[in-house]
Motif scaffolding. Structure first.
Motif, mmCIF file in Angstrom:
data_model
loop_
_atom_site.group_PDB
_atom_site.id
_atom_site.type_symbol
_atom_site.label_atom_id
_atom_site.label_comp_id
_atom_site.label_asym_id
_atom_site.label_seq_id
_atom_site.Cartn_x
_atom_site.Cartn_y
_atom_site.Cartn_z
ATOM 1 N N GLU A 124 43.952 62.551 29.269
ATOM 2 C CA GLU A 124 44.801 62.842 27.932
ATOM 3 C C GLU A 124 43.847 62.713 26.444
ATOM 4 N N CYS A 125 42.913 61.444 26.580
ATOM 5 C CA CYS A 125 41.668 61.397 25.361
ATOM 6 C C CYS A 125 40.539 62.246 26.130
ATOM 7 N N GLY A 126 39.833 62.691 26.815
ATOM 8 C CA GLY A 126 38.776 63.938 26.948
ATOM 9 C C GLY A 126 38.127 62.521 27.920
ATOM 10 N N PHE A 127 38.384 61.522 27.956
ATOM 11 C CA PHE A 127 36.846 60.301 28.611
ATOM 12 C C PHE A 127 35.626 61.000 29.882
ATOM 13 N N GLY A 128 34.434 61.323 29.367
ATOM 14 C CA GLY A 128 34.110 61.546 30.482
ATOM 15 C C GLY A 128 32.919 60.645 31.359
ATOM 16 N N TYR A 129 32.910 59.777 31.017
ATOM 17 C CA TYR A 129 32.327 58.667 31.330
ATOM 18 C C TYR A 129 32.815 56.890 31.968
ATOM 19 N N LEU A 130 33.023 56.552 32.725
ATOM 20 C CA LEU A 130 33.457 55.960 33.508
ATOM 21 C C LEU A 130 33.301 54.577 33.797
ATOM 22 N N LYS A 131 33.929 53.249 33.387
ATOM 23 C CA LYS A 131 32.630 51.838 33.567
ATOM 24 C C LYS A 131 33.590 50.705 33.565
ATOM 25 N N VAL A 132 33.529 51.142 35.365
ATOM 26 C CA VAL A 132 33.987 50.229 36.340
ATOM 27 C C VAL A 132 33.695 48.966 36.505
ATOM 28 N N ASP A 133 34.668 47.566 35.604
ATOM 29 C CA ASP A 133 33.553 46.425 35.950
ATOM 30 C C ASP A 133 34.359 45.464 36.754
ATOM 31 N N TYR A 134 34.088 44.456 37.607
ATOM 32 C CA TYR A 134 34.319 43.953 38.458
ATOM 33 C C TYR A 134 34.144 42.560 38.305
ATOM 34 N N ASN A 135 35.093 42.052 37.808
ATOM 35 C CA ASN A 135 34.420 40.402 37.200
ATOM 36 C C ASN A 135 34.137 38.935 38.177
ATOM 37 N N ASP A 136 35.710 38.665 39.250
ATOM 38 C CA ASP A 136 35.069 37.864 39.960
ATOM 39 C C ASP A 136 35.273 38.157 41.149
ATOM 40 N N THR A 137 35.296 37.709 42.341
ATOM 41 C CA THR A 137 35.553 37.691 44.004
ATOM 42 C C THR A 137 37.151 37.043 44.414
ATOM 43 N N ILE A 138 37.414 38.272 45.242
ATOM 44 C CA ILE A 138 38.340 37.407 46.228
ATOM 45 C C ILE A 138 38.276 35.932 47.074
ATOM 46 N N GLY A 139 37.020 36.195 47.379
ATOM 47 C CA GLY A 139 36.789 35.088 48.446
ATOM 48 C C GLY A 139 36.798 35.295 50.009
ATOM 49 N N MET A 140 37.495 34.200 50.168
ATOM 50 C CA MET A 140 37.529 34.280 52.363
ATOM 51 C C MET A 140 38.138 35.917 52.898
ATOM 52 N N GLY A 141 39.317 36.192 51.647
ATOM 53 C CA GLY A 141 40.325 36.816 52.102
ATOM 54 C C GLY A 141 41.442 36.795 51.324
#
Length: 612
Positions: free
Chosen positions: A378-395
């Motif tokens: 809807e906003c016309g963004f052509g670039y997406l930065k996907v961050d991920y700032n911690d880990t699930i760990g063993m499961g």
């Protein structure tokens, strides 16, 4: 050297040689399989219980792609505790090369001898010796990359391996019966990664793949491994365009006014992307704990984000937007939404002040489809930065083992990446996980670019940027040059020259730079444009450095990348460095140069042509 398979089934005996708890290799399960046929490059193994293994092999450029398929043709369910993606025995090697990785210090080369790792065979070949390493969790590049190169220094022969595994993984180096090594790797097993997989009669399971290549130098092998990757680079991103990310300008506090100010300064300067980073959502509670709701902060962006996205486009740039779409922060209204969050021990899995969406949940996918994909469209963004700032760990909790539940959740995340790409085919996606924690090849194949690190302003940036040449394509490796009004000329050269080791991304207080400083930056941008084809398609033929420290680097670093008769050389001097040795330029014709390398913490780059 022989390819084979390793497997461990629940209920079967573990291997001998004092190895139980160190490795699941050499088990009764593996010993029971015998090769029954070859199907071209593939090999088929059966046991007496109607279980079948197919070892799949196929060419991947100048490398070989390997995976393993287990088929349960018996009348009873069977539970896997370990299944190798690859297993190779009879390897002659005396040195081991691994890449260590921590936050803002990704990819440091660690080289050890067989003796240092204590992998000589025992005196009567009775005891198994094992070096096992890997990662447990949803940040696959943490402590180590899923990467290994072994070297026979006498013959100058190298064998390299990359695992395509975005969740828990392991690689083992084993020695027992003779002076040769066995190398085995794949999903982290029951001992290491809490992984078990139950297969009903007629079911099958295929492991993540590994890519394996040989060569006469470390960098030759790494180049073959990296070029076997097949990234989904968007058409619009194939010309190595320059990005500007405003994070080190607003530090998590973007607004319509300050993004407009940045646009006005960058207009006409040849920037392809302007990325709005964290902090555009929530209401005065800070970006770190507010992800999950994805409601635009209209105090900062009155009327929403379309107005600023349109303004960015009017200034000749493609607008980009940051999301951490898999996480839910403590300030989110969904933080207690237990029904749709990952659980462990029947309570929401919480790391610091973060929880995690269940990416296998259809409600979650529909929710994120509306909050992420719809907003981008809807906003016309052509670039997406996907961050991920911690880990699930063993499961996490689920129908299977902790490790298998984890694997399936991460696999579902990758499916959402594909969904974004399917619904917005032209989107440019950047892979970021606190910088480099997801610089793993199956993730890299889903995206156009990746954050090489969160080392935005450290002196170690050129070291980390050079490290990435061993594991990802430089054309995908986004390296930041953070600029400040107080920067000396040498500091600007140092920062800008680092970006020649990958994709250029600018940030910082750019509207406070003097005209003289801007001139140096623009000269660097022009040089980058001239070097871009070498960065994208060349081969790294030389990487020399004399420091072991990242916080206080000493000496110097020289990286040379070659494409045909043209070379790109990038030289950085650190603390206590000596005068630059420019022997590599002798006999070459310099086409372009940038920077100055006359003192500590300075840098210079050259494009030059050599006779072949």
């Amino acid at each position: 050297m022989e390819y084979y398979t390793e497997v461990k089934l629940m209920g079967d005996a573990y291997g001998a040689g004092f190895s139980n708890g160190l490795t699941m290799c050499g088990s009764q399960s593996a010993a029971a399989f015998r090769k029954v046929e070859d199907m071209g490059p593939d090999a088929v193994y059966d046991d007496d219980r109607q279980h079948r293994i197919v070892l799949h092999k196929k060419a991947a450029g100048q490398a070989v792609e390997v995976s393993t398929e287990f088929i349960n043709d018996s009348a009873e369910a069977v539970t896997l505790e370990m299944l190798s993606s690859f297993a190779i025995r009879g390897i002659n090697a005396d040195r081991i090369h691994r890449l260590q990785s921590f936050w803002s210090a990704e990819g440091k080369l660690r080289t050890e001898s067989i003796e240092e790792l204590h992998l000589e065979p025992s005196w009567n070949r009775c005891g198994m010796r094992v070096e096992k390493f890997g990662n447990v969790g949803s940040m696959p590049v943490r402590k180590y990359f899923p990467f290994l190169v072994v070297e026979d220094s006498k013959k100058q022969e190298f064998l390299g391996i990359q695992l395509y595994c975005p969740s828990s993984w392991q690689i083992e180096i084993l020695c027992k019966d003779d002076d040769t090594l066995t190398i085995v790797g794949g999903i982290a097993d029951r001992d290491f990664g809490h992984w078990m997989k139950k297969l009903s009669p007629g079911e099958k399971f295929v492991t993540p793949k590994a890519v394996i290549a040989g060569g006469n130098t470390l960098y030759e092998v790494c180049d073959k491994l990296v070029k076997a990757q097949k990234p989904a680079i968007s058409d619009v991103d194939k010309k190595m365009g320059i990005a500007f990310n405003e994070y080190c300008t607003t530090w998590g506090n973007p607004s319509y006014d300050n993004i407009k100010k940045i646009c006005d300064k960058l207009k006409g300067k040849g920037i392809q992307y302007l990325v709005i980073d964290a902090g555009w959502y929530g209401k005065g509670q800070g970006w770190w704990n507010s992800m999950g709701d994805w409601s635009v902060n209209e105090d900062k962006f009155p009327g929403g984000l379309k107005k600023i996205a349109d303004y960015i486009r009017s200034c000749g740039m493609i607008p980009g937007l940051w999301f951490e779409m898999e996480s839910v922060g403590a300030n989110s209204e969904h933080y207690e939404d237990k029904e749709h969050l990952l659980l462990k021990d029947e309570v929401p899995l919480t790391v610091g002040e973060r929880r995690f969406w269940d990416m296998e949940d259809e409600w979650v996918i529909n929710y994120l489809g509306g909050k992420v994909i719809k907003l981008l469209k809807e906003c016309g963004f052509g670039y997406l930065k996907v961050d991920y700032n911690d880990t699930i760990g063993m499961g996490c909790d689920g129908p299977e083992s902790l490790g298998e539940n984890l694997r399936k959740k991460v696999q579902a995340t990758q499916e959402f990446f594909r969904k974004i790409k399917a619904e917005i085919p032209e989107i440019v996606i950047e892979n970021c996980s606190s910088g480099g924690h997801r610089l793993e090849p199956s993730m890299m194949e889903l995206v156009s670019q990746a954050s090489f690190s969160d080392a935005h302003e450290t002196l170690a940036i050129p070291l980390i940027a050079a490290n990435m040449h061993r594991v990802i394509r430089p054309e995908q490796s986004q390296i930041w040059a953070v600029l400040h009004a107080g920067d000396s000329d040498n500091r600007i050269f140092y920062s800008i020259a680092s970006t020649f080791l990958g994709r250029m991304c600018l940030s910082g207080d750019i509207y406070d730079l003097s005209e003289a400083q801007w001139k140096l930056v623009e000269q660097g941008m022009d040089f980058y444009g001239m070097a871009s084809e070498i960065i994208r398609s060349g081969v790294t033929v030389r990487c020399e450095y004399s420091t072991t420290q990242y916080n206080h680097p000493t000496g110097s670093q020289l990286v040379i990348r070659q494409l045909g008769s043209r070379c790109l050389a990038v030289l950085h001097r650190f603390e206590n460095s000596e005068a630059a040795d420019l022997e590599f330029l002798k006999g070459g014709r310099v086409i372009a140069e940038y920077g100055r390398v006359e003192e500590d913490f300075s840098a210079k780059a050259w494009i030059y042509e050599i006779d072949q």
